[in-house]
Design an enzyme around this catalytic site. Structure first.
Site, PDB file in Angstrom:
ATOM      1  N   TYR A  16       0.817  -1.229   0.000  1.00  0.00           N
ATOM      2  CA  TYR A  16       0.000   0.000   0.000  1.00  0.00           C
ATOM      3  C   TYR A  16       0.845   1.272   0.000  1.00  0.00           C
ATOM      4  CZ  TYR A  16      -3.785  -3.154   1.475  1.00  0.00           C
ATOM      5  OH  TYR A  16      -4.692  -4.162   1.565  1.00  0.00           O
ATOM      6  N   TYR A 144     -14.335  -5.260   3.024  1.00  0.00           N
ATOM      7  CA  TYR A 144     -12.944  -5.597   2.709  1.00  0.00           C
ATOM      8  C   TYR A 144     -12.686  -6.997   3.260  1.00  0.00           C
ATOM      9  CZ  TYR A 144      -7.944  -5.923   2.475  1.00  0.00           C
ATOM     10  OH  TYR A 144      -6.677  -6.371   2.188  1.00  0.00           O
ATOM     11  N   ASP A 250     -16.947 -13.153   8.291  1.00  0.00           N
ATOM     12  CA  ASP A 250     -15.506 -12.873   8.230  1.00  0.00           C
ATOM     13  C   ASP A 250     -15.130 -12.177   9.538  1.00  0.00           C
ATOM     14  OD1 ASP A 250     -13.003 -11.843   7.914  1.00  0.00           O
ATOM     15  OD2 ASP A 250     -13.347 -10.983   5.924  1.00  0.00           O
ATOM     16  N   LYS A 279      -5.568 -12.810  12.000  1.00  0.00           N
ATOM     17  CA  LYS A 279      -5.090 -11.658  12.789  1.00  0.00           C
ATOM     18  C   LYS A 279      -4.813 -12.023  14.251  1.00  0.00           C
ATOM     19  CE  LYS A 279      -6.713  -7.901   9.855  1.00  0.00           C
ATOM     20  NZ  LYS A 279      -5.495  -7.293   9.364  1.00  0.00           N
TER      21      LYS A 279
END
Ligand code: PLP
Length: 440
Positions: A16, A144, A250, A279
């Site tokens: 990014y 996302y 998710d 995560k």
């Protein structure tokens, strides 16, 4: 001798990052608790949990010990045809804390692959059950789900995905519960979660072509830190039942306490058919993913017909080191009253951020505090990098999503540290907005 940044600049390519114009990367040489330490001696508070992964703080002695102990036993072994104690124990422990109805764990490598597995499981589930036409996914605007091709397809059409459009498969997108900019023009005080009507219309017209609805329960992350009312979540489950399709949650960002509950689905509560985890699964130590599914889904893959096998696997599937650190993290949840700590953090964030509502919208859920500044710049709003620099100058690492500023620290942060961070946020945002979003 060259600095770390000089050597980095000569050989690395960061995610990014527009390498031509963006500031040099922070040279981090050490982490302890909520702090990161740089090569040139700065101490920086990690206000984004190192991209939302860290929960118990950096370099936690118990997690370090679990990792070292596992390395002495077995560091990695193929998981097709082998098993090992940490993989089995972690699956048992996850299933014990996940929402009811889930009974199988499939391991992968990160959040994106956990989502890819979920999409592929859903698609093949219907194929194995003789309904191959069910291959359309319904996802939400502002979603996302990751940067791999399937996860990008399911995400919002945005700057993150546009260059890859020719590779992506079509999905049906429904309204998100974005109350601050309500997609049906209502206010939360008067609405009856009317945005669900759009999802219902799409499920109705999709009929028996729909494989699953995929959502980020309660908190849409990278798409703008959008907090949803719990009634939206229960409504999605109700509609999936009504139209006979699967619900995929998710929980890559929301899992493991981030929204104040162990899993965001508990806010409904709802029982999804498939859940994606990553995560904080390893407390921020190692890349790892897990996808949980119901027994009904698993059974659709039980067949002598090899065409019904789930042909998906990664070299590091069920990596024992990752499993071991994930188990130690679950222990800490019990030993250290972690969810109570997130509850206290939520109260402090609510009180501390409320005065900033005059600048736009304030949203708080669990350990995440959000200020959306009035602006229509979105993710690429030029204010994002300028705010990043201003916070960093004060020793606070935040990474605004354009005009959406959020604070998501490791849960071990103390009350005094939260107070300090809230003061920095208030002073910086006030300075910027009082000068027409220009700052000093
Ligand atoms: N799903 C959600 C909700 C996420 O927030 C992310 C990453 O931010 C992902 C999936 C992708 O995870 P990863 O970056 O580990 O591939």
């Amino acid at each position: 001798m060259k600095t770390l940044v000089e050597r980095d600049r000569a050989c690395l390519w960061h995610p990014y990052t527009q390498m031509l114009t963006q500031p040099a990367p922070l040279p981090i040489v050490r982490g302890q608790g909520v702090y990161l330490y740089t090569e040139d001696g700065r101490r920086i508070l990690d206000g984004i949990s190192s991209w939302w992964v860290n929960i118990h703080g950096h370099s936690h002695p118990k997690l370090n010990a679990a990792l070292a102990a596992q390395a002495r036993e077995i560091e990695q072994v193929i998981f097709a045809g082998c098993t090992h104690p940490p993989a089995v124990e972690l699956a048992e422990r996850l299933l014990a804390v996940l929402p009811g109805g889930l009974s199988r764990i499939f391991y992968s490598d990160d959040g994106s692959t956990a989502v890819e597995v979920a999409l592929k499981l859903a698609l093949q589930y219907w194929r194995n059950r003789g309904q191959p036409q069910r291959r359309t996914f319904v996802t939400l605007h502002h979603a996302y789900h990751g940067d791999t091709v399937g996860a990008m397809s399911a995400s919002e059409d945005s700057i993150f995905t546009r260059a890859f459009a020719p590779l992506l498969f079509p999905v049906v997108r429904a309204h998100a519960p974005y109350c601050y900019q309500c997609p049906v023009g209502l206010t939360r005080e008067t609405c009856h979660i009317d945005c669900l009507g759009d999802l219902e219309a799409r499920l109705q017209s999709g009929g028996d072509l729909i494989a699953a609805v995929l959502i980020e329960p309660m908190l849409q992350g990278a798409g703008g830190m959008i907090v949803s009312p719990p009634e939206f979540l229960t409504g999605v489950r109700r509609l999936c039942d009504r139209y006979g399709t699967l619900l995929i949650a998710d929980e890559v960002l929301t899992g493991f306490g981030r929204t104040g509950r162990m899993f965001a689905c508990e806010h409904g509560p709802v029982r999804p058919d498939i859940v994606c985890l990553s995560k904080a699964l390893t407390a921020g130590y190692l890349p790892f993913g897990a996808t949980a599914a119901t027994e009904t889904i698993y059974e659709a893959f039980l067949s002598e017909d090899r065409g019904k096998t789930f042909f998906h696997g990664h070299s590091y599937t069920a990596n024992p080191l990752a499993c071991a650190v994930a188990l130690a993290s679950l222990d800490l949840f019990c030993e250290e009253g972690v969810l109570e700590r997130v509850g206290a953090l939520e109260c402090q964030l609510r009180a501390g951020l409320e005065p900033l509502r005059r600048l736009g919208d304030v949203r708080v859920i669990g350990g995440v505090g959000i200020v959306e500044l009035e602006s229509d710049g979105g993710y690429l709003d030029a204010i994002g990098p300028r705010l990043y620099a201003a916070f960093l100058e004060r020793g606070l690492l935040l990474r605004p999503l354009g005009n959406v500023v959020y604070f998501m620290p490791p849960y071990v942060i103390t009350e005094a540290e939260v107070d300090w961070a809230l003061t920095q946020i208030t002073e910086v945002l006030t300075a910027f907005t009082d000068h027409g979003l220009g700052g000093r």
